[in-house]
Write an enzyme that holds these catalytic residues in place. Structure first.
Site, mmCIF file in Angstrom:
data_model
loop_
_atom_site.group_PDB
_atom_site.id
_atom_site.type_symbol
_atom_site.label_atom_id
_atom_site.label_comp_id
_atom_site.label_asym_id
_atom_site.label_seq_id
_atom_site.Cartn_x
_atom_site.Cartn_y
_atom_site.Cartn_z
ATOM 1 N N ALA A 271 -6.359 5.781 35.064
ATOM 2 C CA ALA A 271 -5.915 5.362 36.396
ATOM 3 C C ALA A 271 -4.392 5.422 36.541
ATOM 4 O O ALA A 271 -3.880 5.749 37.608
ATOM 5 C CB ALA A 271 -6.413 3.952 36.689
ATOM 6 N N CYS B 163 -10.048 -9.678 36.121
ATOM 7 C CA CYS B 163 -11.189 -10.426 35.589
ATOM 8 C C CYS B 163 -10.852 -11.008 34.218
ATOM 9 O O CYS B 163 -11.731 -11.350 33.440
ATOM 10 C CB CYS B 163 -12.435 -9.541 35.524
ATOM 11 S SG CYS B 163 -12.214 -8.063 34.534
#
Ligand code: SAH
Length: 397
Positions: free
Chosen positions: A279, A339
């Site tokens: 990414a 998360c």
């Protein structure tokens, strides 16, 4: 039913347990736990320093979180009745939420079942036994789950890294029924084919369902970039809600194959594309190519898995958000999530703000995001709150 063996705790553990917490650390037991001849997963009674019962628990003398209180009386403790009562309670809440057919049915400690996670994909359950105390109950749990209306199969996704610490094998096992992948579910107006055996975790990230729903009112006509897309939860839903296009980026080829399958099944195959890349690299490439997006979603895996990763992880959150912000149009939106248990909402907001300030863009937070309601938070256990995020509008000077 034989009486449970009593284990005495030091005074410091008591307050936390009385406030609903489940965990007892190894050094909070009176005496040397390892010398007591306890089996990993054995059920016991916990008593306070003054000899009052705190109830039934299970222990694993070989790990740091050596005991988990079950918040049930130890006198005449019937593990089967306890399991049934907890599972039924968990199910009733998911029925109330309308996610009993597809969603997280059981979220461990928050549902009073420490160490057990169960996700449902229609007729199939995909579950994780995270501790020795739950692993010894596998057959009883399977029997209870089998009785849920419409359930035909159960997969144990017992391949999470934490199992090794508990002294348990890492494996994926079909407990009962037949599993044919993919299994289709509907979410936020799109269709997703789930692979409970070969997919990541239990197969799907239901924890983002409510957050994806929160974004959908903003995506009509937008060019959407879905970073760390997995099966395209954000991107494919956006396309189904009228986005002009969605580009899903992930470093897993299997995840991107699923994206394409999901997009096609959702009738938006022509508006969803994929990029197999890291990414961070993808952001750089897209920027160099002059690409801009009206909505960028940053939903990475946990960069801070253990406390000692905090420094490097914090920097990674800042870097990925900076890279993402560079790609957002003036007036566009960023969704930024974490998360990581050991990374607070405030810390994420700070990372986002620092990234914005470094680039000289202004952010206005429109929504705070959190794990979906089928991943409830236990008010006495901060550890049960792990997913946080922000939906913010981006303005250039
Ligand atoms: N956004 C997803 C969940 C993301 S899980 C959803 O809503 O369901 C994290 C994903 O990041 C995984 O699919 C994993 O394959 C991918 N991933 C991990 N490291 C990555 C990297 N460096 N670059 C791109 N993708 C990565």
């Amino acid at each position: 039913m034989s009486a449970l063996r009593s284990l005495r705790l030091k005074p410091e553990a008591e307050r936390r347990l009385r406030l609903g917490h489940s965990w007892v650390y190894a050094n909070e037991f009176e005496g040397k736990l390892g010398a007591l001849g306890l089996q990993a997963g054995q059920q016991v009674e916990l008593i306070t320093a003054r000899g009052r019962s705190l109830g039934a628990a299970y222990v694993n003398p070989n790990v740091l979180i050596a005991g988990r209180l079950l918040h049930a009386p130890s006198d005449g403790f019937d593990v089967r009745a306890w399991l049934r009562q907890r599972i039924q309670g968990a199910l009733a809440m998911r029925q109330r939420l309308g996610v009993a057919q597809a969603g997280r049915l059981i979220f461990g400690e928050s549902d009073g079942l420490p160490g057990l996670v169960v996700d449902r994909y229609g007729p199939l359950l995909s579950a994780q036994l995270g501790t020795a105390g739950m692993a010894v109950l596998a057959d009883e749990i399977a029997d209870e789950l089998r009785q849920i209306n419409g359930v035909e199969a159960l997969v144990w996704r017992n391949d999470a890294a934490g199992r090794e610490l508990e002294g348990l094998p890492r494996e994926v096992v079909v407990a009962f029924g037949e599993v044919v992948e993919p299994i289709w579910i509907e979410e936020n107006g799109a269709r997703f084919g789930i692979s409970p055996i070969s997919g990541q975790k239990t197969g799907w990230f239901f924890d983002q369902r409510d957050n994806r729903a929160a974004l959908m009112p903003f995506v009509a006509g937008a060019r959407v970039l879905d970073l760390f897309s997995y099966g395209g939860g954000w991107g494919v839903c956006s396309a189904a809600h009228g986005a002009h296009s969605a580009l899903c980026v992930d470093s897993s080829g299997a995840a991107l194959e699923a994206v394409q399958r999901n997009a096609k099944a959702s009738g938006v195959g022509d508006r969803v594309s994929v990029l197999d890349a890291d990414a961070f690299d993808a952001c750089r490439q897209l920027r160099d190519a002059g690409e801009r997006f009206d909505v960028v979603v940053v939903d990475p895996p946990a960069f801070i898995k253990r406390k000692k990763d905090a420094e490097a992880g914090t920097l990674a959150y800042r870097r990925i958000n900076e890279a993402a912000l560079k790609l957002v149009t003036d007036g566009g939106l960023i969704v930024s999530c974490s998360c990581s248990h050991h990374f607070s909402a405030d810390a994420l907001l700070d990372a986002l703000n620092r990234a914005a300030c470094a680039l000289g863009v202004r952010l206005r937070v429109l929504r705070r995001l959190a794990q979906s309601a089928d991943h409830p938070i236990h008010p006495g256990m901060p550890e049960t709150e792990y997913l946080k995020g922000f939906l913010a509008e981006v303005r250039r000077p």
